[in-house]
Design a protein around this motif. Sequence first.
Motif, mmCIF file in Angstrom:
data_model
loop_
_atom_site.group_PDB
_atom_site.id
_atom_site.type_symbol
_atom_site.label_atom_id
_atom_site.label_comp_id
_atom_site.label_asym_id
_atom_site.label_seq_id
_atom_site.Cartn_x
_atom_site.Cartn_y
_atom_site.Cartn_z
ATOM 1 N N GLU A 154 0.820 -1.224 0.000
ATOM 2 C CA GLU A 154 0.000 0.000 0.000
ATOM 3 C C GLU A 154 0.856 1.277 0.000
ATOM 4 N N ALA A 156 0.844 3.858 -1.868
ATOM 5 C CA ALA A 156 0.165 5.102 -2.267
ATOM 6 C C ALA A 156 -0.656 5.717 -1.139
ATOM 7 N N ASN A 157 -0.798 4.994 -0.013
ATOM 8 C CA ASN A 157 -1.565 5.544 1.106
ATOM 9 C C ASN A 157 -0.949 6.870 1.565
ATOM 10 N N PRO A 161 -2.625 13.328 -5.280
ATOM 11 C CA PRO A 161 -2.654 12.897 -6.693
ATOM 12 C C PRO A 161 -1.320 13.063 -7.408
ATOM 13 N N ILE A 164 0.893 10.240 -6.244
ATOM 14 C CA ILE A 164 0.520 8.959 -6.837
ATOM 15 C C ILE A 164 1.029 8.874 -8.276
ATOM 16 N N HIS A 165 0.918 9.979 -9.007
ATOM 17 C CA HIS A 165 1.445 10.020 -10.378
ATOM 18 C C HIS A 165 2.952 9.783 -10.377
ATOM 19 N N ARG A 168 3.736 6.050 -9.678
ATOM 20 C CA ARG A 168 3.539 5.195 -10.860
ATOM 21 C C ARG A 168 4.747 5.282 -11.791
ATOM 22 N N SER A 185 -2.049 -3.710 -3.000
ATOM 23 C CA SER A 185 -2.997 -2.605 -2.874
ATOM 24 C C SER A 185 -4.421 -3.130 -2.814
ATOM 25 N N LEU A 187 -6.692 -0.918 -3.965
ATOM 26 C CA LEU A 187 -7.278 0.034 -4.901
ATOM 27 C C LEU A 187 -7.086 -0.447 -6.337
ATOM 28 N N GLU A 190 -5.421 2.094 -8.829
ATOM 29 C CA GLU A 190 -3.983 2.260 -8.633
ATOM 30 C C GLU A 190 -3.210 1.147 -9.319
ATOM 31 N N ARG A 193 -3.358 0.907 -13.439
ATOM 32 C CA ARG A 193 -2.609 1.875 -14.236
ATOM 33 C C ARG A 193 -1.117 1.587 -14.331
#
Length: 237
Positions: A154, A156-157, A161, A164-165, A168, A185, A187, A190, A193
Amino acid sequence: MIEFTSVVKDYKGVRALDEVSFTVEPGSVTGFLGPNGAGKTTALRILLGLSRPTSGTATIFGRPYRELEAPGWQVGALLDANAQHPGRTGREILTLGAMTLGLPRSRVDEVLELVGLTEREARRTFRGYSLGMRQRLGIAHALLARPRVLVFDEPANGLDPQGIHWLRGLLRELADAGCAVLLSSHLLAEVERIADRIVVIGRGRVLAQGTLDELGRGRDLERVFLELTAEADRRAA
């Protein structure tokens, strides 16, 4: 390479993992997808030698984590972004990690820049970090030795935004450079992508696995995910 083979984990008569099998190849991102409580963290703890399976094996480069030579150089992991001394600064935490691994202190500056933590932020104590900053610091720590296997639970918790970009893009770069990346994850958006392959887990069982094209994209993948997790819930009822 990461390989789970028929991994079972029982806790006091409760089966947390039930015959879990999948692989993560070098040069790829594998999304380990499932709702909270599905067994994802238990599987990762077994992979990293923090818990022993009841049966089956979880290996990295063909060996259990405990048997790897200099595992800190081969595997980078982030399971809990909060698991640091609250009174140490971010720079101190990374410096101690670098010293433990026998790395030059210049590597600390490199990973701080890589994850986007400023010098001012690096000199703040950990207790004053937001969750997003803690995630970035944990990722920096995992990347110190430039490992070939990366395990993130996890990550990205707490990221906004933009963060998160950024994450990735970082994971894609690492995989393209030859790393085997396992991303856990709950999600779907998430994972969809960034992942090359997806492993869906529910109630401790692998419900489906494959590429995005094999499992379906967008609404098709969402439908598959919801149907599979609902089926797992019915079986456990």
